[in-house]
Design a protein around this motif. Structure first.
Motif, short mmCIF file in Angstrom:
data_model
loop_
_atom_site.label_atom_id
_atom_site.label_comp_id
_atom_site.label_asym_id
_atom_site.label_seq_id
_atom_site.Cartn_x
_atom_site.Cartn_y
_atom_site.Cartn_z
N ASN A 357 0.82 -1.21 0.00
CA ASN A 357 0.00 0.00 0.00
C ASN A 357 0.86 1.26 0.00
N GLY A 411 -5.97 1.53 2.55
CA GLY A 411 -4.65 2.14 2.65
C GLY A 411 -4.33 3.07 1.52
N ILE A 412 -5.17 3.13 0.45
CA ILE A 412 -4.91 4.00 -0.69
C ILE A 412 -6.13 4.86 -0.92
N THR A 573 -5.72 -3.37 -6.13
CA THR A 573 -5.35 -2.03 -6.62
C THR A 573 -5.13 -1.99 -8.12
#
Length: 660
Positions: A357, A411-412, A573
């Motif tokens: 992340n 986390g992003i 992601t």
């Protein structure tokens, strides 16, 4: 507080000690270069056999003389000061002046003036050491002479010694000036990593060649300058030091005095020795600072967490550490299986992909920052440098942001955050966006609020009173003709939301200001401040080496995750990564359709200035397409199951079919 001290010590250990090592090697090379200089200074064209056979003993005794040893001590001090200036002035993002006024302001900056003064002094010191080493008629400033009238012995000015000293000051200023013009303090990272010794050996011949060429150019220019103005320092120094001028000798500020082969030869080899001393210090500094450094991906101990790769990637104070971390990321993503597995690992306890992340988030932030920069640049130049209306700019920003927002992951953040540490040089962009006098449009529009701008200059750039009947889209034909038209707005700019400058209707008469010619000062200021399109394109991508590493590291990690990611941390992601790459590719493609953006820069014949930044935009475009191809060829038809927009899917299909 403890972690900050640990991080500061870590940065000092990596950067400072590398600079110290480069200076130490420069000092160790001084006896070698000095011995070669002594050997060449005693060269005799008409007696080569005697020079080869009989001068060896004399050269050995000369190297062991007290004057030579003292000269070596002085030269060591010069190398130390040169190494300090290398550490103080080096930059990883070159300063690219986008106008002639910006270049003039850089040269006349007080910091640069101090730099030039110090290098003039060091040039005189090195040439003094060279003149003492050569000896003979160059050894001292004062020499005994006999006056023709009275016949008494007096102390006269040794013009040969003065000539060599002034040449050193001139070469010192030339080195300082070229350091600004040629970006000599710009340190670039090599695309192919080499060990220090092979890289030094490969660059040594180029350094010697550049030293010889620059010494010959400087000797020619200084001889011409001394021919016209040599009498000024000669008269001033002789009167200040109470030295007589020997009228029986030929003056050097004459044509016959300068046509002295021995003088020009010793001036050339002394200048070569001077430039070689400086250039070797610069070369060794570049080699040591850009040496690859391996950061740990994760640490068992908490106090060492600041030295790990995910933390160093977000470094904001020392840019070289961020570049070294990105370089290490690109290398580990291609060549280190064990470290890639650490990137894909989960934290214990908790089971969170903190490493991935942090690394992917920083890489996406860099790519998003470059995308926003390119979009803002295209918005600014779409209407020939005039700022668009706030509504159009907001529509463009909202459209670009909406296209890049995809399903968020833990986390992003969903929307890319601006990147702080990497910035384009201040001559092109700064932090603010928008406004008639914003930094975004500063290279394209003169500063009409400056106290030095005249009313004619304000009329020239089209700043008018809002109550005036000529405000808005209707402008004077003279203003439309004199505006800094860098790029013509095209139909593509209309599709991007950039409004074209509407021409004045034929039924509307011209305002009275159209019949007034701008003053000479206004025209001169406008011509000096006009944007250089090639320089602006180079400045946009001045820090793109970081983005190239981010693309390489991200694409290779994503491709490796197809078979190595046991926990599927990359797959969550993947939509965000693909969308960011496609949006950046579209922005880069639009930039290369602008005039002058795709023109190849002219290569210099021989220069110590690093000009690799001039081709960074081409390297970035190639790295971007390579990164997308790396992902599409690895995943293949599996990309059809990734949740991305229809437009992005169509663009990726072009890569799947190898049509890009």
């Amino acid at each position: 507080m403890f972690s900050l001290k640990q991080n500061s010590w870590f940065i000092r250990k990596v950067v400072i000690w590398r600079a110290v090592a480069s200076i130490a090697w420069s000092v160790l090379l001084l006896p070698v270069t000095t011995a070669v200089f002594v050997l060449l200074s005693r060269f005799s064209l008409f007696h080569p056999i005697q020079w080869i056979s009989g001068e060896e003993t004399n050269c050995t005794s000369l190297l062991m003389a007290s004057s030579t040893i003292f000269s070596l001590v002085v030269l060591c001090g010069v190398v130390l000061i040169t190494g300090f200036f290398n550490l103080e002035f080096y930059t990883l993002v070159p300063s690219i002046p986008c106008s002639r006024m910006a270049l003039l302001g850089t040269v006349l900056h007080p910091r640069q003036c101090v730099h030039s003064l110090v290098y003039c002094t060091m040039g005189m010191l090195v040439m003094w050491c060279a003149s003492v080493t050569i000896g003979g008629r160059y050894s001292t400033l004062g020499t005994p002479c006999r006056q023709s009238e009275s016949g008494e012995v007096a102390t006269c000015l040794n013009e040969y010694h003065l000539f060599i000293l002034l040449a050193g000051a001139f070469m010192g200023y030339s080195h300082s000036f070229l350091g600004v013009v040629q970006n000599m303090y710009y340190v670039s990272f090599q695309p192919i990593q080499q060990y220090k010794y092979p890289r030094f050996k490969g660059c040594l011949l180029m350094v010697v060649k550049c030293s010889v060429v620059q010494a010959l150019y400087s000797a020619r220019n200084f001889a011409a300058l001394y021919f016209f103005f040599g009498y000024i320092p000669k008269t001033w120094i002789s009167s200040t030091l109470n030295l007589q001028i020997d009228s029986s000798l030929q003056s050097l500020d004459s044509l016959t005095g300068l046509l002295d082969f021995s003088l020009l030869y010793h001036l050339s080899i002394s200048g070569t020795f001077l430039y070689l001393t400086w250039y070797l210090t610069v070369l060794l500094f570049r080699i040591y600072v850009t040496e690859a450094y391996s950061f740990p991906v994760q640490s068992t101990f908490t106090e060492d967490a600041e030295q790990c790769l995910p933390k160093v990637l977000t470094e904001k104070t020392t840019l070289v550490m961020k570049f070294l971390a990105l370089q290490d990321l690109a290398l580990l993503s291609q060549h280190s299986l064990s470290r890639r597995l650490e990137v894909f690992s989960l934290s214990q306890p908790g089971g969170h992909p903190h490493n991935w992340n942090a690394i992917s988030g920083e890489c996406l932030s860099l790519l998003s920052e470059l995308t926003q920069r390119l979009v803002a640049h295209q918005d600014a130049v779409a209407s020939n440098g005039r700022v668009k209306s706030p509504s159009a700019s907001s529509d463009t920003r909202s459209a670009s942001s909406s296209s890049s927002v995809v399903s968020g992951t833990e986390g992003i953040a969903e929307t890319p955050r601006p990147s702080v540490p990497l910035r384009t040089p201040g001559s092109v962009f700064k932090s603010s966006v928008g406004g008639a006098n914003s930094a975004l449009t500063a290279p394209f529009t003169p500063d009409v609020n400056s106290p030095f701008s005249s009313p004619a200059l304000r009329r020239l750039v089209g700043q008018q009173d809002p109550q005036s009947p000529w405000s808005g889209a209707v402008q004077s034909p003279h203003i439309m003709r004199r505006g800094p038209k860098l790029w013509s707005a095209s139909t593509e700019s209309q599709s991007n939301g950039s409004p074209l400058a509407s021409p004045a209707p034929a039924s509307v008469p011209s305002p009275p200001a159209a019949n007034q010619k701008p003053s000479f000062l206004a025209q001169w200021l406008q011509n000096r401040r006009e944007q250089l399109p090639e320089a602006s394109s180079q400045a946009l991508f001045a820090d793109s080496q970081a983005h190239i590493w981010a693309l390489q590291g991200l694409s290779h990690l994503v491709a490796a995750s197809f078979s190595e990611d046991q926990f599927g941390v990359v797959q969550t992601t993947l939509p965000n990564i693909l969308s960011s790459l496609v949006v950046l590719l579209e922005a880069v493609d639009r930039h290369f359709k602008l005039p002058h953006a795709s023109s190849k820069p002219v290569r210099t014949i021989c220069s110590m200035g690093d000009s690799t930044y001039k081709t960074l935009r081409f390297a970035l475009r190639a790295a971007l397409k390579t990164a997308i191809y790396k992902i599409t060829t690895t995943f293949g038809e599996h990309l059809n199951a990734v949740n991305i927009s229809t437009e992005h899917r169509k663009r990726l299909q072009q890569f799947l079919e190898f049509k890009e």
